[in-house]
Design an enzyme around this catalytic site. Structure first.
Site, PDB file in Angstrom:
ATOM      1  N   ARG A 287      41.928  32.201 -51.387  1.00  0.00           N
ATOM      2  CA  ARG A 287      42.521  33.540 -51.471  1.00  0.00           C
ATOM      3  C   ARG A 287      42.883  34.013 -50.070  1.00  0.00           C
ATOM      4  O   ARG A 287      43.905  34.673 -49.855  1.00  0.00           O
ATOM      5  CB  ARG A 287      41.578  34.540 -52.159  1.00  0.00           C
ATOM      6  CG  ARG A 287      42.164  35.949 -52.142  1.00  0.00           C
ATOM      7  CD  ARG A 287      41.516  37.002 -53.025  1.00  0.00           C
ATOM      8  NE  ARG A 287      40.171  36.790 -53.425  1.00  0.00           N
ATOM      9  CZ  ARG A 287      39.077  36.993 -52.664  1.00  0.00           C
ATOM     10  NH1 ARG A 287      39.206  37.434 -51.429  1.00  0.00           N
ATOM     11  NH2 ARG A 287      37.887  36.748 -53.134  1.00  0.00           N
TER      12      ARG A 287
ATOM     13  N   TYR B  50      65.547  49.196 -56.812  1.00  0.00           N
ATOM     14  CA  TYR B  50      65.147  48.241 -57.840  1.00  0.00           C
ATOM     15  C   TYR B  50      64.191  48.944 -58.817  1.00  0.00           C
ATOM     16  O   TYR B  50      63.247  49.614 -58.385  1.00  0.00           O
ATOM     17  CB  TYR B  50      64.464  47.037 -57.177  1.00  0.00           C
ATOM     18  CG  TYR B  50      63.850  46.084 -58.168  1.00  0.00           C
ATOM     19  CD1 TYR B  50      64.657  45.282 -58.971  1.00  0.00           C
ATOM     20  CD2 TYR B  50      62.479  45.980 -58.322  1.00  0.00           C
ATOM     21  CE1 TYR B  50      64.102  44.416 -59.896  1.00  0.00           C
ATOM     22  CE2 TYR B  50      61.916  45.112 -59.239  1.00  0.00           C
ATOM     23  CZ  TYR B  50      62.736  44.331 -60.026  1.00  0.00           C
ATOM     24  OH  TYR B  50      62.181  43.483 -60.944  1.00  0.00           O
TER      25      TYR B  50
ATOM     26  N   ASP C 252      63.770  46.043 -48.060  1.00  0.00           N
ATOM     27  CA  ASP C 252      63.753  44.990 -49.084  1.00  0.00           C
ATOM     28  C   ASP C 252      65.010  44.152 -48.852  1.00  0.00           C
ATOM     29  O   ASP C 252      66.130  44.612 -49.084  1.00  0.00           O
ATOM     30  CB  ASP C 252      63.749  45.646 -50.473  1.00  0.00           C
ATOM     31  CG  ASP C 252      63.673  44.629 -51.613  1.00  0.00           C
ATOM     32  OD1 ASP C 252      64.111  43.477 -51.409  1.00  0.00           O
ATOM     33  OD2 ASP C 252      63.197  45.004 -52.699  1.00  0.00           O
TER      34      ASP C 252
HETATM   35  C1  PLP Z   1      63.270  41.235 -58.367  1.00  0.00           C
HETATM   36  C2  PLP Z   1      63.214  42.232 -57.273  1.00  0.00           C
HETATM   37  C3  PLP Z   1      61.986  42.778 -56.855  1.00  0.00           C
HETATM   38  C4  PLP Z   1      60.680  42.428 -57.540  1.00  0.00           C
HETATM   39  O1  PLP Z   1      60.295  41.107 -57.314  1.00  0.00           O
HETATM   40  P1  PLP Z   1      59.459  40.209 -58.366  1.00  0.00           P
HETATM   41  O2  PLP Z   1      59.425  38.883 -57.698  1.00  0.00           O
HETATM   42  O3  PLP Z   1      60.219  40.233 -59.654  1.00  0.00           O
HETATM   43  O4  PLP Z   1      58.127  40.836 -58.511  1.00  0.00           O
HETATM   44  C5  PLP Z   1      62.001  43.673 -55.793  1.00  0.00           C
HETATM   45  N1  PLP Z   1      63.151  44.018 -55.190  1.00  0.00           N
HETATM   46  C6  PLP Z   1      64.349  43.527 -55.568  1.00  0.00           C
HETATM   47  C7  PLP Z   1      65.588  43.949 -54.849  1.00  0.00           C
HETATM   48  C8  PLP Z   1      64.417  42.617 -56.622  1.00  0.00           C
HETATM   49  O5  PLP Z   1      65.606  42.151 -57.012  1.00  0.00           O
END
Ligand code: PLP
Length: 379
Positions: free
Chosen positions: A46, A98, A170
């Protein structure tokens, strides 16, 4: 090293015990110690795992960061970052976020006493207006999902500077091949590795990257305490996927440009949203902060009703109707009923997301076949 070389080599070395060129899958939960405390840096998986460590170093290098941390999903990475916040803190985020990020903010963290303000961050002065002494984080995505708005990462980072505000970007849609937010002043980059980084629609995984050692220590503490880590096998699959990331992104960008132009000229198609178009409101910033316009294209039909939209989605053959994005195969999605269904309709409309919007994740197939599929489905 340039990005096309980094994707293959950064942080990846032949295995010292055997010379294996590909990173072995260390499928182990624990590690032998000679005497208590005498170990090689690995005690329990972990906390640390050698396969995961190679991925973490690789993704850090790709984002021009010092430290990477891997998670079992993009949302587990998001959860870890949000746990830096305390009751009373405020976060400013973009209003076409998102759907899952909007959900974890409003349904999981808001009840713990953190508040969230959503605003169109492509106008940085609106962000500035919302900042007060409680503001601790600004969370953006760019290009945004699914409206592909472009947010000026440097302008947002400059606004936050010196105010004790952490800027999170992001970078799932752009990937480090097209944009490196840490270079533009962001503090944390977060990824849904599930998408372009994995690239083959076979892994769910997440990551975050930082430059600051204290921030890394705090986040690694939460990663280990809360345990949202990926398996060694998933890390291996992603390391394998990343080797072709730069090549794939080049093709995704080329194909998306071709499709955006094709749709733009089609009489049955209304508005086409693509940051590579000169009349896209964020085109200038995209040109400045990105090295390509990405693989996503959104559009609405001229005849904007549910029958027309669902009919088109059902007739598509090569474009698979599915959630997610960023894989080698082309996907089509309907955000209002799929990825963004967790955002209330009024909020969606207010953010400019119409019920009829179709989002394409353009894959790396031959463009002639993709255009032909759209052609038969539109007619
Ligand atoms: C899919 C996505 C997420 C979430 O990620 P997961 O791997 O599905 O948990 C977050 N931000 C964006 C822009 C995404 O497209």
């Amino acid at each position: 090293m340039k990005i096309g070389t980094k994707v293959i080599h950064a942080g990846v070395h032949p295995d010292p015990s055997t010379g294996a060129v590909m990173t072995p899958i260390f499928q182990t939960s624990t590690y032998a110690q000679k005497t208590p405390g005498d170990h090689k840096g690995y005690e329990y998986s972990r906390t640390h795992n050698p396969t995961r460590a190679v991925f973490e170093n690789n993704i850090a290098a790709l984002e021009n960061g010092k430290f990477g941390l891997a998670f079992s999903s993009g949302m587990a990475a998001t959860d870890t970052i949000a746990k830096l916040l305390e009751p009373g803190d405020e976060v400013i985020s973009t209003n076409d976020l998102y759907g899952g990020t909007y959900r974890i903010f409003t349904k999981v963290f808001q009840p713990y006493g953190v508040s969230f303000k959503f605003v169109d961050c492509s106008e940085p002065e609106r962000v500035l207006d919302l900042i007060n002494e409680k503001t601790k984080m600004i969370w953006i995505e760019t290009p945004t999902n699914p409206l592909l708005k472009v947010i000026d990462i440097k302008a947002i980072s400059d606004i936050a500077k010196g105010k004790g505000i952490t800027v999170v970007v992001d970078n799932t849609f752009a990937t480090p091949c097209l944009q490196t937010p840490l270079d533009l002043g962001a503090d944390i980059v977060v990824h849904s590795v599930t998408k372009y980084l994995g690239g083959h629609s076979d892994v769910v995984m997440g990551a975050l990257i930082v430059n600051n050692a204290d921030l890394h220590e705090k986040l690694a503490f939460i990663q280990n305490s809360c345990g949202g880590i990926p398996s060694p096998h998933d890390c291996f699959l992603v390391l394998r996927g990343i080797k072709t990331l730069n090549l794939r992104m080049q093709r995704h960008c080329e194909n998306a440009e071709g499709i955006a132009k094709y749709l733009g000229d089609h009489p049955k198609v209304g508005k086409v949203i693509y940051p590579g178009f000169e009349d896209h409101p964020g085109h200038g910033i995209a040109k400045k902060q990105m090295s390509g316009y990405g693989g996503m294209v959104s559009f609405v039909l001229e005849e904007d009703n549910q029958d027309a939209v669902f009919g088109l989605l059902e007739r598509l053959k090569l474009f698979t109707l599915a959630e997610s994005l960023g894989g080698v195969e082309s996907l089509a999605g309907h955000p209002a009923t799929m990825t963004h269904a967790s955002i209330p309709r009024e909020e969606r409309l207010k953010a400019g997301l119409p019920d009829g919007l179709i989002r394409l994740s353009v894959g790396i197939e031959d463009i002639e076949d993709l255009n032909a599929d759209l052609e038969q489905a539109l007619n």
